[in-house]
Design an enzyme around this catalytic site. Structure first.
Site, PDB file in Angstrom:
ATOM      1  CD  GLU A 216      -5.276  -2.694   3.059  1.00 19.47           C
ATOM      2  OE1 GLU A 216      -6.320  -3.281   3.344  1.00 19.47           O
ATOM      3  OE2 GLU A 216      -4.597  -2.919   1.934  1.00 19.47           O
ATOM      4  CG  ASP A 313     -10.755  -3.782   0.646  1.00 15.71           C
ATOM      5  OD1 ASP A 313     -10.362  -3.968  -0.519  1.00 15.71           O
ATOM      6  OD2 ASP A 313     -10.004  -4.320   1.441  1.00 15.71           O
TER       7      ASP A 313
END
Length: 371
Positions: A216, A313
């Site tokens: 990420e 998320d």
């Protein structure tokens, strides 16, 4: 594809929200209702940037759209601040499950870091117990409303602290009481999984599954460490595995791609990618490819056979839902119901459940999609 006032969208004549869904990457402290934040903050005398829930929702969305994971994570200071009491944790967990069920989720995993919820004197066991109580209350409330859902805890350690072994032991201790897996989260760049090798060694010795935030805010080395040092069965986001793909040529719809060894391993071993499209845009995780959803390598990874899943998320920060994420992808990449079903089947296969229960999930998904 417009999202209506009820948070739904229609694809091929079917309500996306009504379809059975599996959620693998969903943070508890990233999914607190703004109205709940306002109420809990008032109870403990905490100042909030906005006292109107709508305005507070706008504040979260604005602060989160920074292009930086470090800046994005700062918004969690507020949500974790109202999750320091047993009552606050239980309420947030209960509402978390209720909101998932309302969105058509039939199985979810909630990740959260117990070490971040000790400021008012609760112990690690007490905070896990409070969250589990809320989960079970939420499951019961959903059942009363005619919606079946099961939610398991992903006990998470913060990668920039030194408590990962302690948290790993906590997770294993709760494995028969609600915990289904382990994770490390927090600032990724500069804090590789290798720094927590002792915790991952312990988890492996106990045959306890781990997913690891990787790919990420950091690239291929982070993913490599998650797989080697963390024995990760899934990658939290993992979107930057696409950096190990070299597009050799494009001819119309045909794309010739050369795999690096890491990308091939992730694809061939069916390591689940917990992709979160809106969040990946907000944190700059896909900056190497662009700044819009069309630039996201999601479709490339999907077409190449990676085990892609769709996740939120942080629902509050991204002002989103699983229905919304699926609708955005369908609109952007011209997906149909078969594609959306494939994403749910991937998620069911990657769930930290016994194989018999994963097969039950797969059957429920197939039935719900009309197969």
């Amino acid at each position: 594809m417009p999202i209506d006032q009820h948070g739904d969208a229609v694809l091929d004549g079917v309500s996306i929200r009504s379809l059975p869904k599996v959620s693998l990457h969903d943070h508890l402290d990233g999914a607190v209702r703004p109205a709940t934040i306002v109420e809990l903050a008032d109870e403990i005398g905490l100042d909030v940037p906005e006292t109107d829930p709508g305005a507070l929702a706008d504040w979260f969305a604005d602060k989160s759209d920074s292009g930086s994971l470090v800046e994005y994570l700062k918004t969690f200071d507020l949500t974790t601040a109202v999750m320091q009491t047993r009552e606050g944790l239980t309420r947030v967990a209960r509402e978390f499950v209720e909101d998932l069920a309302q969105d058509g989720v039939i199985y979810g995993e909630v990740r959260w870091a117990p070490e971040q919820h000790l400021a008012r004197g609760l112990s690690l066991d007490e905070v896990v117990e409070a969250v589990q109580e809320g989960i079970e209350e939420g499951e019961d409330a959903a059942a009363s409303a005619g919606r079946d859902i099961r939610v398991g805890q992903l006990i998470t350690a913060m990668r920039h602290t030194d408590r990962s072994l302690e948290i790993a032991r906590l997770a294993v201790d709760w494995r028969t009481r609600g915990a289904v897996g382990f994770d490390i989260a927090g600032p990724e760049d500069g804090f590789p999984p290798s720094q927590h090798r002792e915790a991952f060694d312990y988890l492996a010795s106990e045959f306890f599954p781990a997913t690891v935030h990787a790919g990420e805010a950091a690239g291929l080395d982070s993913i490599r460490s998650a797989l080697i040092d963390g024995r990760a069965l899934r990658l939290g986001h993992g979107v930057r595995v696409a950096e190990d793909l070299d597009i050799v040529s494009r001819e119309g719809e045909e794309v010739l791609v050369q795999f690096g060894d890491l990308a091939r391993w992730v694809r061939d071993r069916e390591i689940t990618l917990e992709l979160s499209p809106s969040s990946n845009l907000q944190t700059g995780a896909i900056a190497a490819w662009g700044t819009t959803l069309e630039d996201h390598p999601f479709d490339l990874l999907y077409q190449l056979g990676f085990s892609v899943t769709v996740n939120v998320d942080n629902r509050t920060m991204s002002r989103t839902s699983l229905t919304r994420e699926l609708a955005l992808l369908a609109e952007t990449f011209d997906y149909g119901l078969d594609d959306l079903e494939e994403f749910q089947l991937n998620a069911a296969a990657g769930a930290f459940l016994p194989v018999e229960q994963r097969e039950e999930l797969i059957d429920l998904i197939s039935e719900g999609f009309g197969d």
